[in-house]
Design an enzyme around this catalytic site. Sequence first.
Site, short mmCIF file in Angstrom:
data_model
loop_
_atom_site.label_atom_id
_atom_site.label_comp_id
_atom_site.label_asym_id
_atom_site.label_seq_id
_atom_site.Cartn_x
_atom_site.Cartn_y
_atom_site.Cartn_z
N LYS A 191 -23.39 38.10 124.26
CA LYS A 191 -23.13 38.86 123.61
C LYS A 191 -22.94 40.63 123.30
O LYS A 191 -24.23 40.88 123.76
CB LYS A 191 -23.43 39.74 121.80
CG LYS A 191 -22.87 40.38 120.36
CD LYS A 191 -21.49 39.32 120.39
CE LYS A 191 -20.91 40.30 118.97
NZ LYS A 191 -19.13 39.73 119.30
N SER A 386 -15.07 37.93 117.40
CA SER A 386 -15.48 37.89 117.36
C SER A 386 -15.39 38.41 115.42
O SER A 386 -15.15 37.37 115.08
CB SER A 386 -15.91 39.43 117.45
OG SER A 386 -17.72 39.37 116.51
#
Length: 586
Positions: A191, A386
């Site tokens: 991430k 996401s």
Amino acid sequence: MKQFFKFVFATIIGVLLCLVIFTFIVLGLISSARSDKKTDVEANSVLRLAFNYDIKERTSANPLSGIPFLNLSVKKSIGLNDILASIKRAKNDSNIKGIYLDESYMLSGQATSEEIRNALIDFKKSGKFILSYGEIYTQGAYYLASVADKIYINPKGIFEFRGFHSEYTFFKGALDKLGIEAQVIKVGTFKSAVEPFILDKMSDANRLQVNSYLGSLYDYFLTNIGKSRNLSKDSLFNIANDLKIKYPEDALKYKLVDGLKYKDEVLTELKKRSGIDQNSDLNMVELADYNDPDENKDSGSSNTRIAVIYASGDIGSGEGDDNSIGSEGISKAIRKARLDKKVKAVVLRINSPGGSSLASDVLWREVYLTKKVKPIIVSMGDVAASGGYYMACAADSIYAQPNTITGSIGIFAILPNMKNFLNQKLGVTFDGVKTGKFADLGDVTRPLNPAERAILQDQVNHGYLDFTNAVASGRNKTQKYIDSIGQGRVWTGAQALKIGLVDKLGGLDAAIRSAAAKAKISDYKLVAYPEQKSLLENFGAGLTSEVKTYMMKQELGDNYKYYNDLQTILKYSGAQMRLPYKLDIR
């Protein structure tokens, strides 16, 4: 008295000027309304396609987008929905003899290009021609052009064929100079949305994932061009890797184009191919003018419908608009489709890099509830990652293009510590009182203490568990497996199919056919949501937004994208489910 008449005269001139401006606006609105009439196409016509603008998922209903007086745009920007419909209509239109790809740039994402490219391949089944010409061919433009029967380039033109690269901007050095610390709380090895604020280069994990998905995109790019041009993928790789194409003659030598021609020569060939006498004008139909508002209006049963819900842009709270996903607006659209008994199935078209984790969860809930009562199929556009993937995972099935960007199952939060900047750079200090130990949690004028950081980390961890649990449930996988392919890692659609994040590769049409099959219907009408605003509803807000955007683009030029990115960052609130960065693959 002289001064009085001067002011009166100035007032009259001002009023007249306002009336003139208003008249032009009204004329523009009337012109826009008239453009919704069906276009009469002459025999032996050629449909011209040029995609030198950022293609949205659907054509905007904003009537102000085509008013020349305001110099906002000369032609109305056509959305992907109408582009595909027009190519499909041209395939069966006896007056359209072929398509002219007049292009140099392709500014939209790769999955959007893929949808258009596939529509052009289908068009060729009619036996009609596709001819492409450009003074400059970027790699994106050439990918689309590669399906054409003939590809021509200006003899002095530019042909780009050198491989993909993706570059990212890092702000840590600038933040250090300003005395601002980015306090990062995240879950996910990959991430990397936070990396620009805490590093000055890519992490090893990020470099690994970018190499992976960029390689997947490039492999697909070369494979498809090879099929269209009857060239091997390996030879194309070597041509690009060694930069063998430096001039148009090189592109001809390596069989990537069919000829070096000036535009007048191309127009002459178009006349010949369409059956027009060389002394007559070419019957060229512009995409923006190739309009049939009655198409599909009466087709299918009015009591049997499939709802197509368009969700594009960053995810946040509120109503949203054509360029952003508002949890309230899209929730309302999904709910309306779910409760409408005439709607037998729903297709959710997602083109989003993610955004607010809270808003994403609100949208996930609506998809989850809809699945309980009727089929809901997700169709992914350029990006559905996401938060964009979170809202998709509860659907019955997910369709993506091989070059869609998806995954990025992770969560993060950033809280700036501006103490040094405010105290040392500006000389501003703060003091106060509080009634509880954590009453000022989130204060940017000081650093987080260990207890506060632990609280925020726990909240982010909790959000990640919710995310992976939702994906595991929706995809019928274990949470442990989802965590192993999650950790914020980005995947292409082709890769996502192999690891079970999507079900099938295909575009919006494939998703609609799947929804119809699951609902066991064959005669149906398509309805689009959210409903676009009427002319009067769009007038005030549309004018303000268009003028503001236009002026900023004029002032900043190519740097407008950085301004737009900054505006997005400033809207961050709470935990984020968002792509690591804005992908710009060239």
